[in-house]
Design a protein around this motif. Sequence first.
Motif, PDB file in Angstrom:
ATOM      1  N   ARG A   1      11.947 -12.473  -0.825  1.00  0.00           N
ATOM      2  CA  ARG A   1      10.507 -12.525  -1.134  1.00  0.00           C
ATOM      3  C   ARG A   1       9.776 -11.593  -1.815  1.00  0.00           C
ATOM      4  O   ARG A   1       9.132 -11.791  -2.885  1.00  0.00           O
ATOM      5  N   ALA A   2      10.225 -10.368  -1.534  1.00  0.00           N
ATOM      6  CA  ALA A   2       9.742  -9.018  -2.198  1.00  0.00           C
ATOM      7  C   ALA A   2      10.362  -9.153  -3.664  1.00  0.00           C
ATOM      8  O   ALA A   2       9.381  -8.745  -4.618  1.00  0.00           O
ATOM      9  N   ASP A   3      11.540  -9.348  -3.749  1.00  0.00           N
ATOM     10  CA  ASP A   3      12.099  -9.202  -4.982  1.00  0.00           C
ATOM     11  C   ASP A   3      11.404 -10.399  -6.014  1.00  0.00           C
ATOM     12  O   ASP A   3      10.937 -10.070  -7.375  1.00  0.00           O
TER      13      ASP A   3
ATOM     14  N   GLU B   1       2.947 -10.883   6.696  1.00  0.00           N
ATOM     15  CA  GLU B   1       1.931  -9.913   6.198  1.00  0.00           C
ATOM     16  C   GLU B   1       2.311  -9.655   4.825  1.00  0.00           C
ATOM     17  O   GLU B   1       3.629  -9.201   4.731  1.00  0.00           O
ATOM     18  N   PHE B   2       1.555 -10.090   3.842  1.00  0.00           N
ATOM     19  CA  PHE B   2       1.854  -9.513   2.335  1.00  0.00           C
ATOM     20  C   PHE B   2       0.976  -8.555   2.100  1.00  0.00           C
ATOM     21  O   PHE B   2      -0.195  -8.395   2.364  1.00  0.00           O
ATOM     22  N   GLU B   3       1.520  -7.371   1.375  1.00  0.00           N
ATOM     23  CA  GLU B   3       0.846  -6.155   1.167  1.00  0.00           C
ATOM     24  C   GLU B   3       0.871  -5.801  -0.244  1.00  0.00           C
ATOM     25  O   GLU B   3       2.112  -5.779  -0.736  1.00  0.00           O
ATOM     26  N   VAL B   4       0.129  -5.208  -0.796  1.00  0.00           N
ATOM     27  CA  VAL B   4       0.120  -4.473  -2.146  1.00  0.00           C
ATOM     28  C   VAL B   4      -0.221  -3.116  -1.956  1.00  0.00           C
ATOM     29  O   VAL B   4      -1.423  -2.734  -1.533  1.00  0.00           O
ATOM     30  N   VAL B   5       0.765  -2.077  -2.493  1.00  0.00           N
ATOM     31  CA  VAL B   5       0.595  -0.571  -2.434  1.00  0.00           C
ATOM     32  C   VAL B   5       0.593  -0.078  -3.814  1.00  0.00           C
ATOM     33  O   VAL B   5       1.108  -0.550  -4.729  1.00  0.00           O
ATOM     34  N   ASP B   6      -0.146   0.951  -3.860  1.00  0.00           N
ATOM     35  CA  ASP B   6      -0.160   1.750  -5.153  1.00  0.00           C
ATOM     36  C   ASP B   6       1.182   2.810  -5.144  1.00  0.00           C
ATOM     37  O   ASP B   6       1.900   2.598  -4.613  1.00  0.00           O
ATOM     38  N   ARG B   7       1.016   3.380  -6.435  1.00  0.00           N
ATOM     39  CA  ARG B   7       2.260   4.434  -6.494  1.00  0.00           C
ATOM     40  C   ARG B   7       2.142   5.387  -5.563  1.00  0.00           C
ATOM     41  O   ARG B   7       3.211   6.190  -5.756  1.00  0.00           O
TER      42      ARG B   7
ATOM     43  N   VAL C   1       6.860  -2.562  -8.540  1.00  0.00           N
ATOM     44  CA  VAL C   1       6.367  -3.639  -9.612  1.00  0.00           C
ATOM     45  C   VAL C   1       6.032  -2.592 -10.818  1.00  0.00           C
ATOM     46  O   VAL C   1       5.548  -1.562 -10.727  1.00  0.00           O
ATOM     47  N   TYR C   2       6.545  -3.242 -12.039  1.00  0.00           N
ATOM     48  CA  TYR C   2       6.327  -2.321 -13.317  1.00  0.00           C
ATOM     49  C   TYR C   2       5.309  -3.562 -14.280  1.00  0.00           C
ATOM     50  O   TYR C   2       5.488  -4.648 -14.186  1.00  0.00           O
ATOM     51  N   LEU C   3       4.647  -2.624 -14.888  1.00  0.00           N
ATOM     52  CA  LEU C   3       3.983  -3.095 -16.159  1.00  0.00           C
ATOM     53  C   LEU C   3       5.047  -3.619 -17.276  1.00  0.00           C
ATOM     54  O   LEU C   3       6.207  -3.271 -17.081  1.00  0.00           O
TER      55      LEU C   3
ATOM     56  N   LEU D   1       5.826   2.087 -13.570  1.00  0.00           N
ATOM     57  CA  LEU D   1       5.666   1.633 -12.214  1.00  0.00           C
ATOM     58  C   LEU D   1       4.227   1.826 -11.876  1.00  0.00           C
ATOM     59  O   LEU D   1       3.648   2.700 -11.855  1.00  0.00           O
ATOM     60  N   VAL D   2       3.833   0.571 -11.493  1.00  0.00           N
ATOM     61  CA  VAL D   2       2.318   0.510 -11.146  1.00  0.00           C
ATOM     62  C   VAL D   2       2.049   0.535  -9.640  1.00  0.00           C
ATOM     63  O   VAL D   2       0.887   0.732  -9.113  1.00  0.00           O
ATOM     64  N   GLY D   3       2.989   0.030  -8.728  1.00  0.00           N
ATOM     65  CA  GLY D   3       2.857  -0.101  -7.396  1.00  0.00           C
ATOM     66  C   GLY D   3       3.967  -0.877  -6.940  1.00  0.00           C
ATOM     67  O   GLY D   3       5.361  -0.735  -7.295  1.00  0.00           O
ATOM     68  N   ALA D   4       3.716  -1.417  -5.694  1.00  0.00           N
ATOM     69  CA  ALA D   4       4.985  -2.188  -5.020  1.00  0.00           C
ATOM     70  C   ALA D   4       4.310  -3.337  -4.387  1.00  0.00           C
ATOM     71  O   ALA D   4       2.847  -3.410  -3.883  1.00  0.00           O
ATOM     72  N   VAL D   5       5.257  -4.530  -3.775  1.00  0.00           N
ATOM     73  CA  VAL D   5       4.575  -5.438  -2.874  1.00  0.00           C
ATOM     74  C   VAL D   5       5.693  -5.284  -1.809  1.00  0.00           C
ATOM     75  O   VAL D   5       6.780  -5.021  -1.785  1.00  0.00           O
ATOM     76  N   ARG D   6       4.873  -5.628  -0.567  1.00  0.00           N
ATOM     77  CA  ARG D   6       5.627  -5.438   0.673  1.00  0.00           C
ATOM     78  C   ARG D   6       5.350  -6.560   1.519  1.00  0.00           C
ATOM     79  O   ARG D   6       4.364  -7.207   1.670  1.00  0.00           O
TER      80      ARG D   6
END
Length: 211
Positions: A44-46, A81-87, A140-142, A147-152
Amino acid sequence: CLRQRWVVSCLGVTVIILLLAVLIFPFTVYVSYYNNVTNLLTTRADSSARLFRNYINTSPREFYAGAAAYAENFTEKDKLEFEVVDRDGRVIYSSSFSRLTGYVTGTPDVAKAISEESTASYSGIDSVTGQRVISATAPVYLSSGELVGAVRYVTGVENINSRIFTLSAGAVIVAAGGLLLVSVTGAYFLTSIIGPLNRINAAARAIASGR
């Protein structure tokens, strides 16, 4: 006597086999369930990381706006739980909370995913919540490669442990039933053999004594 030999050889071996099965079964189920959930969260994360990279990828602002909408409209809040994290590894959006500022997760998969720029998973205690969880984080990349952040994705394991306990209890009941069946059928079999043997032995002793 024959009965004692049967108890030691047949029933004893059966008890050992059933005991080993009862001990091994919960461990096998535990490993299988945890591996399956870990693989599911990793997939799911990928997939989510590819979604953002392919369709919301021009700038950090676009990514964060898309991530906020995705978290808000996440439909599996009762399971994951879905999360978005910064760099920096700080959660900026979550499907469980409307506002999070600077929240640092208590699992190492986030830092590992960002530092190694590859998907990472974790199973263990969340040092922030104190709960046992399974989580997976993907960078996650632009479109520029930045590298802009990540999803978890993260989930608790209470339901999993409950399911494992139920299956293990069922295995114990089945093993106890199997042992009872072996004992009853074995006792009946021995009785059907020992009775005639005793009569034959008694007759042989009578003949030997001249009666």
